[in-house]
Design a protein around this motif. Structure first.
Motif, PDB file in Angstrom:
ATOM      1  N   THR A  50      55.321 -20.622  30.091  1.00  0.00           N
ATOM      2  CA  THR A  50      54.299 -21.587  29.696  1.00  0.00           C
ATOM      3  C   THR A  50      54.836 -22.535  28.635  1.00  0.00           C
ATOM      4  OG1 THR A  50      52.661 -19.895  30.206  1.00  0.00           O
ATOM      5  CG2 THR A  50      51.890 -21.804  29.008  1.00  0.00           C
ATOM      6  N   ILE A  51      55.677 -22.041  27.752  1.00  0.00           N
ATOM      7  CA  ILE A  51      56.334 -22.930  26.785  1.00  0.00           C
ATOM      8  C   ILE A  51      57.229 -23.924  27.531  1.00  0.00           C
ATOM      9  CG2 ILE A  51      58.044 -23.040  24.925  1.00  0.00           C
ATOM     10  CD1 ILE A  51      56.802 -20.418  23.854  1.00  0.00           C
ATOM     11  N   GLY A  52      57.891 -23.451  28.579  1.00  0.00           N
ATOM     12  CA  GLY A  52      58.702 -24.353  29.397  1.00  0.00           C
ATOM     13  C   GLY A  52      57.863 -25.469  29.999  1.00  0.00           C
ATOM     14  N   MET A  53      56.642 -25.153  30.426  1.00  0.00           N
ATOM     15  CA  MET A  53      55.739 -26.191  30.949  1.00  0.00           C
ATOM     16  C   MET A  53      55.355 -27.166  29.843  1.00  0.00           C
ATOM     17  SD  MET A  53      53.379 -24.013  33.657  1.00  0.00           S
ATOM     18  CE  MET A  53      51.944 -24.736  32.974  1.00  0.00           C
ATOM     19  N   ALA A  54      55.086 -26.654  28.652  1.00  0.00           N
ATOM     20  CA  ALA A  54      54.745 -27.534  27.525  1.00  0.00           C
ATOM     21  C   ALA A  54      55.898 -28.487  27.228  1.00  0.00           C
ATOM     22  CB  ALA A  54      54.399 -26.708  26.288  1.00  0.00           C
ATOM     23  N   ARG A  55      57.120 -28.001  27.375  1.00  0.00           N
ATOM     24  CA  ARG A  55      58.289 -28.827  27.060  1.00  0.00           C
ATOM     25  C   ARG A  55      58.438 -30.022  28.000  1.00  0.00           C
ATOM     26  NH1 ARG A  55      63.543 -25.766  26.604  1.00  0.00           N
ATOM     27  NH2 ARG A  55      64.212 -27.779  25.780  1.00  0.00           N
ATOM     28  N   LEU A  56      57.714 -30.041  29.104  1.00  0.00           N
ATOM     29  CA  LEU A  56      57.725 -31.225  29.964  1.00  0.00           C
ATOM     30  C   LEU A  56      57.215 -32.445  29.200  1.00  0.00           C
ATOM     31  CD1 LEU A  56      56.268 -29.698  33.253  1.00  0.00           C
ATOM     32  CD2 LEU A  56      58.648 -30.383  32.835  1.00  0.00           C
ATOM     33  N   HIS A  57      56.464 -32.204  28.117  1.00  0.00           N
ATOM     34  CA  HIS A  57      55.857 -33.280  27.329  1.00  0.00           C
ATOM     35  C   HIS A  57      56.565 -33.512  25.992  1.00  0.00           C
ATOM     36  CE1 HIS A  57      52.482 -33.270  30.132  1.00  0.00           C
ATOM     37  NE2 HIS A  57      52.523 -31.962  30.063  1.00  0.00           N
ATOM     38  N   THR A  58      57.697 -32.841  25.757  1.00  0.00           N
ATOM     39  CA  THR A  58      58.347 -32.947  24.440  1.00  0.00           C
ATOM     40  C   THR A  58      59.783 -33.444  24.516  1.00  0.00           C
ATOM     41  OG1 THR A  58      59.144 -30.651  24.484  1.00  0.00           O
ATOM     42  CG2 THR A  58      56.982 -31.051  23.481  1.00  0.00           C
ATOM     43  N   GLN A  59      60.244 -33.844  25.657  1.00  0.00           N
ATOM     44  CA  GLN A  59      61.649 -34.170  25.890  1.00  0.00           C
ATOM     45  C   GLN A  59      62.249 -35.037  24.774  1.00  0.00           C
ATOM     46  OE1 GLN A  59      62.618 -33.786  29.847  1.00  0.00           O
ATOM     47  NE2 GLN A  59      61.379 -32.057  29.260  1.00  0.00           N
ATOM     48  N   GLY A  60      63.306 -34.511  24.174  1.00  0.00           N
ATOM     49  CA  GLY A  60      64.052 -35.261  23.169  1.00  0.00           C
ATOM     50  C   GLY A  60      63.431 -35.266  21.776  1.00  0.00           C
ATOM     51  N   SER A  61      62.295 -34.639  21.601  1.00  0.00           N
ATOM     52  CA  SER A  61      61.637 -34.653  20.291  1.00  0.00           C
ATOM     53  C   SER A  61      62.104 -33.473  19.443  1.00  0.00           C
ATOM     54  CB  SER A  61      60.117 -34.588  20.456  1.00  0.00           C
ATOM     55  OG  SER A  61      59.734 -33.287  20.863  1.00  0.00           O
ATOM     56  N   GLU A  62      61.768 -33.538  18.174  1.00  0.00           N
ATOM     57  CA  GLU A  62      62.072 -32.435  17.263  1.00  0.00           C
ATOM     58  C   GLU A  62      61.337 -31.166  17.703  1.00  0.00           C
ATOM     59  OE1 GLU A  62      61.802 -31.512  12.471  1.00  0.00           O
ATOM     60  OE2 GLU A  62      61.026 -33.403  13.268  1.00  0.00           O
ATOM     61  N   LEU A  63      60.117 -31.316  18.174  1.00  0.00           N
ATOM     62  CA  LEU A  63      59.346 -30.165  18.642  1.00  0.00           C
ATOM     63  C   LEU A  63      60.020 -29.518  19.852  1.00  0.00           C
ATOM     64  CD1 LEU A  63      56.859 -28.419  18.199  1.00  0.00           C
ATOM     65  CD2 LEU A  63      55.559 -30.041  19.602  1.00  0.00           C
TER      66      LEU A  63
END
Length: 189
Positions: A44-57
């Motif tokens: 589920t964290i991997g799914m969230a990372r679809l929205h964080t590409q390249g960010s500090e988060l």
């Protein structure tokens, strides 16, 4: 180093799975449930990372995903008093301390809450809230396991902090809390 040249082994066809120690457990065993739920939270964290590409988060979430594999290895290696031929991979206090630092860093920019936050807002925040609830379920599974068998206390501390981090990260993803959707008690009476 892990090396997998064949994905299916057929050894689990009888409803059991192997632990790091070589022991086999039923697939519905409390230990298997615990590390399986950690794996689900990781996905589920991997799914969230679809929205964080390249960010500090994204970098923080990536590190948590890697640590979740450490946590899974920890849970897949029962404690024993026997001498082992290897050093079991265990969650350590430094991993918990790092998470606390990340929680404090993100929380510093957030206004204090005046109500509970609904799991809503931006797509990223919503995915992080889902990951948080699955991490809490993993924690409950680990507590169940700990009531039956010895587990690493740092592992319990770690999973507790992960869900705290995911809550703060969701608020951060909601425009530092400005986009939080707050619970209004009794609103629809």
């Amino acid at each position: 180093m892990v090396r997998l040249n064949k994905i299916y082994t057929r050894t689990g066809d009888d409803g059991t799975t192997g632990l790091v120690s070589g022991d086999r457990r039923a697939k519905d065993d409390a230990r298997i449930e615990a590390f399986g739920t950690v794996d689900e939270a990781n996905c589920t964290i991997g799914m969230a990372r679809l929205h964080t590409q390249g960010s500090e988060l994204d970098a923080v979430l990536s590190r948590i995903q890697n640590d979740f594999f450490d946590l899974g290895a920890d849970l897949a290696t029962p404690h024993t008093d026997k001498k082992l031929d290897y050093e079991p991979l265990r969650i350590v206090a430094a991993q918990v301390d790092w998470l606390e630092t990340e929680i404090d860093r993100l929380n510093a920019d957030l206004e204090p809450l005046k109500s509970f936050v609904l799991p809503a807002g931006s797509p990223l925040a919503t995915h992080l809230h889902l990951a948080r609830t699955i991490a809490r379920r993993a924690e409950r599974a680990m507590v169940t396991l700990a009531a039956r068998e010895r587990i690493n206390p740092e592992a319990l501390r770690y999973i507790n902090r992960v869900s705290d981090f995911l809550f703060v990260a969701a608020r951060h993803a909601n425009d530092n809390g400005a986009g939080d959707v707050l619970w209004v008690p009794g609103k629809n009476r």
